[in-house]
Design an enzyme around this catalytic site. Structure first.
Site, mmCIF file in Angstrom:
data_model
loop_
_atom_site.group_PDB
_atom_site.id
_atom_site.type_symbol
_atom_site.label_atom_id
_atom_site.label_comp_id
_atom_site.label_asym_id
_atom_site.label_seq_id
_atom_site.Cartn_x
_atom_site.Cartn_y
_atom_site.Cartn_z
ATOM 1 N N ARG A 2 81.968 56.611 18.157
ATOM 2 C CA ARG A 2 82.859 56.846 16.763
ATOM 3 C C ARG A 2 81.948 57.436 15.783
ATOM 4 N NH1 ARG A 2 84.952 51.514 14.636
ATOM 5 N NH2 ARG A 2 86.306 51.337 16.573
ATOM 6 N N ARG A 6 81.525 52.435 8.769
ATOM 7 C CA ARG A 6 81.024 51.747 7.641
ATOM 8 C C ARG A 6 79.841 52.478 6.770
ATOM 9 N NH1 ARG A 6 79.972 45.950 8.488
ATOM 10 N NH2 ARG A 6 80.172 46.489 10.738
ATOM 11 N N ARG A 15 89.122 51.684 3.743
ATOM 12 C CA ARG A 15 88.983 50.187 4.540
ATOM 13 C C ARG A 15 89.216 49.401 3.640
ATOM 14 N NH1 ARG A 15 87.706 48.725 9.188
ATOM 15 N NH2 ARG A 15 88.634 46.764 8.523
ATOM 16 N N ASP A 51 90.688 52.169 18.353
ATOM 17 C CA ASP A 51 89.794 50.889 18.828
ATOM 18 C C ASP A 51 90.116 50.870 20.169
ATOM 19 O OD1 ASP A 51 88.160 48.827 17.952
ATOM 20 O OD2 ASP A 51 89.518 47.790 19.221
ATOM 21 N N TYR A 127 87.136 41.334 26.343
ATOM 22 C CA TYR A 127 87.641 40.700 25.056
ATOM 23 C C TYR A 127 89.003 39.954 25.433
ATOM 24 C CZ TYR A 127 84.827 43.662 21.670
ATOM 25 O OH TYR A 127 83.799 44.092 21.230
#
Lengths: 320, 320
Positions: A2, A6, A15, A51, A127
């Site tokens: 990606r 941030r 964000r 995501d 996950y």
């Protein structure tokens, strides 16, 4: 990897006003964020901002992104009954916003290729079972050993969803798809072959049938690379731990992606420059090489270090 | 691996009333906890209950163990000035309670050998710089590249402390010392050779001079094993990712320790039994093999699964 994240002030600005799920699910926002690093750095390709857990929303797993922790799954999959209970998912309908994002981005990119983005079955399952990112992956391994039938049912469901999502992105215009099996390096080769490989292959076979190239990526997979190759992918992503020329020796005939350690973007400029050129030089040992980091850009990375990296790679490519 | 831990009810009972630092620093408690798993399971060796960061207390780094997070360093080392400021440490004086613990334990163990426990310079430095356990180790890598002189000064200090602590434990009666370089698998081979290997060698050279065997352990070190061998250690610990017979082929003449995946103690008994025997069989390919887990016992492990593992290994050894 990606590209947006941030470390980019223009991404943080978005964000501050929107959650991760809002950005991924709103084509205007997802397209905007996808284009940010391309516009800033003059990259050779874009990667869809997405995501790997987005399919958990239509699966009813109650996905949330918690600041400082990452994804948290409110209704994890802990039993065969939890697997049976997963609703059918019409990916084209449930993930329509992803297709819309791809169309917007490809329109804006012109001749710059767009890389699609899906999670591999194992990493999604990790996950789903653990409920959050895990250091040990103990719960997911216990599940595969204790409930092998339910495990294969779960991976089968996730493989179909990943393949459908990849096909949806291809239909909307992506030129390549990267399949992220980020956590698979925690498994042994035996576990990979028995519990994961057949399901990952479903995703790569679908992409192969569609005639679209694919990239197969994981971290800490030095011991699994021959097995990842067998599961599929036209290009194998390699993290920073193994030099590309060593990988090319053990896997001749395989195109590679990677593999600068993201931490080197925090090193002084001369060290960064030498390291980028070292990766490029070693990459020539493979039959094909896509320069990339070995894992995602770290949040503390100064953007001008990313620019310096891009400049070195592009100067090298134009010399070659 | 540390044998005592949260998976044991008798250990949790102690930790409810005492902090980690209290247990490690009080010979009665540390000896008691060291002996718990030996008494319960009838193990062939004991390992000193300790923590690799204990030297941070005399170094003034303000070490604390935070529930649910692990060690947190209140005064991390972030600059060359922070390295210069580290006080001299007289290990024999500052860690006298560790020596007292060793004497108590060896007295109680009789003919059962005791394994000593020290942290390797890199893993200690990683905690010192990052301030806590890190997924990316970005700060510690940035430090080594940005401040190489201060880095080598820091590693030099930590290597001396580790060697002194190992010698202190040997003087008090341990029979073997395990050196934990738990996080070193995050480095490339080049980084290891340049920034770590000379300092790790100081610890192993001291043990070699003392005539005491040593075990060199890390996680995710498949790509580093030849370099770990060169740094030192009579036995190389291998995590669960690489089968021992494969390691024995690439590293002939090296004794190995390992390497059952701790997650397999959460699997059904027949799977556990097959897996333990598989590790034992593959271990015969090495010139010597110490059966162990590939990493620490997971907190959710049922103690009877540890007992089953011990029983299988002991039955195999008495057959052999």
């Amino acid at each position: 990897m990606r590209q947006a994240g941030r470390y980019l002030p223009e991404y943080r600005a978005i964000r501050e006003r929107h959650t991760m799920l809002d950005v991924c699910g709103t084509p205007d926002l997802a397209a905007h964020v996808t284009l940010q690093p391309v516009q800033r750095f003059g990259l050779d390709a874009a990667i869809l901002f997405s995501d790997l857990l987005l399919p958990f929303v239509p699966l009813g797993l109650d996905l949330e992104y918690v600041a400082g922790e990452g994804p948290v799954v409110g209704h994890p999959v802990r039993s065969p009954a939890d697997v049976d209970r997963l609703p059918p998912v019409d990916v084209a309908e449930a993930m329509a916003s992803t297709a819309a994002t791809v169309r917007m981005v490809t329109g804006a990119l012109g001749s710059i290729p767009l890389i699609g983005f899906v999670g591999a079955p194992f990493t999604m399952a990790s996950y789903a079972v653990e409920g959050r990112s895990s250091r040990t992956h103990a719960r997911v391994k216990a599940f595969m050993y204790t409930e092998p039938q339910a495990w294969h049912a779960l991976l089968g469901r996730l493989a179909t969803i990943a393949a459908d999502l990849a096909a949806l992105q291809v239909g909307a215009g992506v030129h390549v798809v990267q399949v992220f099996d980020s956590w698979v390096g925690h498994l042994t080769a035996l576990e990979y072959r028995r519990f994961v490989e057949p399901h990952s292959r479903v995703v790569f076979d679908r992409l192969h049938a569609l005639g679209v190239p694919s990239i197969h990526f994981g971290v800490g997979t030095g011991h699994l690379l021959p097995h990842l190759v067998r599961a599929g992918g036209d290009v194998i992503g390699v993290d920073w731990r193994t030099p590309l020329d060593e990988v090319a020796t053990t896997l001749p005939g395989v195109a590679l992606q990677g593999n600068l350690d993201p931490a080197l973007l925090l090193a002084p400029r001369p060290v960064l420059e030498d390291s980028v050129r070292d990766v490029l030089r070693r990459g020539t040992a493979a039959i094909g090489h896509i320069f990339n980091l070995g894992h995602g850009v770290l949040p503390e990375t100064p953007p001008d270090q990313v620019q310096a990296t891009v400049d070195i790679v592009q100067a090298w490519s134009s010399d070659a």
